[in-house]
Design a protein around this motif. Structure first.
Motif, PDB file in Angstrom:
ATOM      1  N   MET A  65       0.816  -1.192   0.000  1.00  0.00           N
ATOM      2  CA  MET A  65       0.000   0.000   0.000  1.00  0.00           C
ATOM      3  C   MET A  65       0.865   1.263   0.000  1.00  0.00           C
ATOM      4  SD  MET A  65      -3.210   0.864   0.131  1.00  0.00           S
ATOM      5  CE  MET A  65      -4.488   1.657   1.004  1.00  0.00           C
ATOM      6  N   LYS A  66       2.057   1.223   0.632  1.00  0.00           N
ATOM      7  CA  LYS A  66       2.907   2.417   0.677  1.00  0.00           C
ATOM      8  C   LYS A  66       3.265   2.918  -0.712  1.00  0.00           C
ATOM      9  CE  LYS A  66       6.194   1.028   3.422  1.00  0.00           C
ATOM     10  NZ  LYS A  66       7.390   1.010   4.259  1.00  0.00           N
ATOM     11  N   SER A  67       3.445   2.016  -1.657  1.00  0.00           N
ATOM     12  CA  SER A  67       3.832   2.435  -3.001  1.00  0.00           C
ATOM     13  C   SER A  67       2.719   3.182  -3.723  1.00  0.00           C
ATOM     14  CB  SER A  67       4.251   1.220  -3.833  1.00  0.00           C
ATOM     15  OG  SER A  67       3.137   0.359  -4.015  1.00  0.00           O
ATOM     16  N   LYS A  68       1.503   3.103  -3.223  1.00  0.00           N
ATOM     17  CA  LYS A  68       0.364   3.733  -3.885  1.00  0.00           C
ATOM     18  C   LYS A  68      -0.044   5.071  -3.280  1.00  0.00           C
ATOM     19  CE  LYS A  68      -1.670  -0.595  -5.364  1.00  0.00           C
ATOM     20  NZ  LYS A  68      -2.895  -1.401  -5.385  1.00  0.00           N
ATOM     21  N   ILE A  69       0.576   5.523  -2.203  1.00  0.00           N
ATOM     22  CA  ILE A  69       0.078   6.739  -1.544  1.00  0.00           C
ATOM     23  C   ILE A  69       0.561   8.032  -2.174  1.00  0.00           C
ATOM     24  CG2 ILE A  69      -0.259   5.568   0.638  1.00  0.00           C
ATOM     25  CD1 ILE A  69       2.188   7.088   1.680  1.00  0.00           C
ATOM     26  N   CYS A 108      -4.199  11.271  -7.395  1.00  0.00           N
ATOM     27  CA  CYS A 108      -5.536  10.659  -7.448  1.00  0.00           C
ATOM     28  C   CYS A 108      -5.721   9.474  -6.520  1.00  0.00           C
ATOM     29  CB  CYS A 108      -5.940  10.281  -8.871  1.00  0.00           C
ATOM     30  SG  CYS A 108      -5.970  11.716  -9.958  1.00  0.00           S
ATOM     31  N   PHE A 109      -4.735   9.123  -5.697  1.00  0.00           N
ATOM     32  CA  PHE A 109      -4.944   8.077  -4.709  1.00  0.00           C
ATOM     33  C   PHE A 109      -5.670   8.674  -3.519  1.00  0.00           C
ATOM     34  CE2 PHE A 109      -3.823   5.947  -0.756  1.00  0.00           C
ATOM     35  CZ  PHE A 109      -4.246   4.657  -1.038  1.00  0.00           C
ATOM     36  N   THR A 110      -6.718   8.023  -3.072  1.00  0.00           N
ATOM     37  CA  THR A 110      -7.443   8.465  -1.892  1.00  0.00           C
ATOM     38  C   THR A 110      -8.080   7.268  -1.210  1.00  0.00           C
ATOM     39  OG1 THR A 110      -9.143   9.944  -1.020  1.00  0.00           O
ATOM     40  CG2 THR A 110      -9.556   8.980  -3.188  1.00  0.00           C
ATOM     41  N   ILE A 136     -10.086  14.307  -4.005  1.00  0.00           N
ATOM     42  CA  ILE A 136      -9.501  14.118  -5.329  1.00  0.00           C
ATOM     43  C   ILE A 136      -8.124  13.465  -5.271  1.00  0.00           C
ATOM     44  CG2 ILE A 136     -10.795  15.946  -6.442  1.00  0.00           C
ATOM     45  CD1 ILE A 136      -8.384  17.769  -6.077  1.00  0.00           C
ATOM     46  N   GLY A 137      -7.560  13.315  -4.089  1.00  0.00           N
ATOM     47  CA  GLY A 137      -6.315  12.576  -3.939  1.00  0.00           C
ATOM     48  C   GLY A 137      -5.067  13.277  -4.418  1.00  0.00           C
ATOM     49  N   LEU A 138      -4.944  14.560  -4.162  1.00  0.00           N
ATOM     50  CA  LEU A 138      -3.742  15.278  -4.579  1.00  0.00           C
ATOM     51  C   LEU A 138      -2.810  15.626  -3.419  1.00  0.00           C
ATOM     52  CD1 LEU A 138      -5.196  17.735  -7.234  1.00  0.00           C
ATOM     53  CD2 LEU A 138      -3.870  15.662  -7.617  1.00  0.00           C
ATOM     54  N   GLY A 139      -3.250  15.420  -2.207  1.00  0.00           N
ATOM     55  CA  GLY A 139      -2.501  15.858  -1.032  1.00  0.00           C
ATOM     56  C   GLY A 139      -1.053  15.417  -0.972  1.00  0.00           C
ATOM     57  N   LEU A 140      -0.801  14.116  -0.911  1.00  0.00           N
ATOM     58  CA  LEU A 140       0.571  13.643  -0.774  1.00  0.00           C
ATOM     59  C   LEU A 140       1.363  13.785  -2.064  1.00  0.00           C
ATOM     60  CD1 LEU A 140       0.102  10.558   1.534  1.00  0.00           C
ATOM     61  CD2 LEU A 140       1.148  12.744   2.099  1.00  0.00           C
ATOM     62  N   SER A 141       0.699  13.683  -3.200  1.00  0.00           N
ATOM     63  CA  SER A 141       1.382  13.893  -4.477  1.00  0.00           C
ATOM     64  C   SER A 141       1.893  15.323  -4.580  1.00  0.00           C
ATOM     65  CB  SER A 141       0.425  13.590  -5.633  1.00  0.00           C
ATOM     66  OG  SER A 141       1.026  13.885  -6.862  1.00  0.00           O
ATOM     67  N   LEU A 142       1.048  16.254  -4.246  1.00  0.00           N
ATOM     68  CA  LEU A 142       1.428  17.667  -4.281  1.00  0.00           C
ATOM     69  C   LEU A 142       2.489  17.983  -3.231  1.00  0.00           C
ATOM     70  CD1 LEU A 142       0.915  20.402  -5.583  1.00  0.00           C
ATOM     71  CD2 LEU A 142      -0.959  20.740  -3.976  1.00  0.00           C
ATOM     72  N   THR A 143       2.339  17.401  -2.059  1.00  0.00           N
ATOM     73  CA  THR A 143       3.324  17.602  -0.994  1.00  0.00           C
ATOM     74  C   THR A 143       4.698  17.107  -1.428  1.00  0.00           C
ATOM     75  OG1 THR A 143       1.612  17.390   0.694  1.00  0.00           O
ATOM     76  CG2 THR A 143       3.888  17.045   1.406  1.00  0.00           C
ATOM     77  N   ARG A 144       4.750  15.908  -2.001  1.00  0.00           N
ATOM     78  CA  ARG A 144       6.039  15.367  -2.456  1.00  0.00           C
ATOM     79  C   ARG A 144       6.630  16.225  -3.569  1.00  0.00           C
ATOM     80  NH1 ARG A 144       6.969   9.441  -4.887  1.00  0.00           N
ATOM     81  NH2 ARG A 144       5.744  10.369  -6.545  1.00  0.00           N
ATOM     82  N   VAL A 198       8.006   7.602   3.875  1.00  0.00           N
ATOM     83  CA  VAL A 198       6.967   7.124   4.790  1.00  0.00           C
ATOM     84  C   VAL A 198       7.408   5.788   5.378  1.00  0.00           C
ATOM     85  CG1 VAL A 198       5.623   6.007   2.969  1.00  0.00           C
ATOM     86  CG2 VAL A 198       4.504   6.649   5.095  1.00  0.00           C
ATOM     87  N   GLU A 199       7.247   5.667   6.682  1.00  0.00           N
ATOM     88  CA  GLU A 199       7.504   4.414   7.383  1.00  0.00           C
ATOM     89  C   GLU A 199       6.236   4.082   8.145  1.00  0.00           C
ATOM     90  OE1 GLU A 199      11.040   4.657   9.733  1.00  0.00           O
ATOM     91  OE2 GLU A 199      12.277   5.189   8.011  1.00  0.00           O
ATOM     92  N   SER A 200       5.792   2.845   8.014  1.00  0.00           N
ATOM     93  CA  SER A 200       4.520   2.483   8.600  1.00  0.00           C
ATOM     94  C   SER A 200       4.588   1.109   9.244  1.00  0.00           C
ATOM     95  CB  SER A 200       3.437   2.491   7.524  1.00  0.00           C
ATOM     96  OG  SER A 200       2.186   2.197   8.080  1.00  0.00           O
ATOM     97  N   LYS A 201       3.948   0.996  10.393  1.00  0.00           N
ATOM     98  CA  LYS A 201       3.759  -0.284  11.049  1.00  0.00           C
ATOM     99  C   LYS A 201       2.264  -0.550  11.003  1.00  0.00           C
ATOM    100  CE  LYS A 201       7.640   0.549  13.996  1.00  0.00           C
ATOM    101  NZ  LYS A 201       7.937   1.531  15.003  1.00  0.00           N
ATOM    102  N   ARG A 202       1.889  -1.553  10.278  1.00  0.00           N
ATOM    103  CA  ARG A 202       0.470  -1.834  10.047  1.00  0.00           C
ATOM    104  C   ARG A 202      -0.327  -1.871  11.344  1.00  0.00           C
ATOM    105  NH1 ARG A 202      -2.079  -5.756   5.662  1.00  0.00           N
ATOM    106  NH2 ARG A 202      -4.224  -5.527   6.312  1.00  0.00           N
TER     107      ARG A 202
END
Length: 57
Positions: free
Chosen positions: A1-5, A9-11, A19-27, A40-44
């Motif tokens: 899932m991390k590869s898709k965030i 348009c991912f939301t 509309i899913g622009l938040g992290l794309s625009l931030t990056r 991003v580092e995540s522990k499920r």
């Protein structure tokens, strides 16, 4: 899932709510405009940490 965030348009919200622009625009701002990185580092089911690294000026 991390590869898709990061792609645009991912939301996780219903389509009508986001509309899913938040992290794309931030990056784009961090990496493209300032030469930094966004990781991003995540522990499920525990936590998620976003790491922003910006170069020294």
């Amino acid at each position: 899932m991390k590869s898709k965030i990061f792609p645009a348009c991912f939301t996780t919200k219903p389509t009508a709510e986001a509309i899913g622009l938040g992290l794309s625009l931030t990056r784009h701002i961090i990496a493209g405009k300032h030469g930094g990185t966004l990781k991003v580092e995540s522990k499920r089911r525990v936590d998620t940490e976003f790491i922003i690294i910006l170069p020294k000026l």
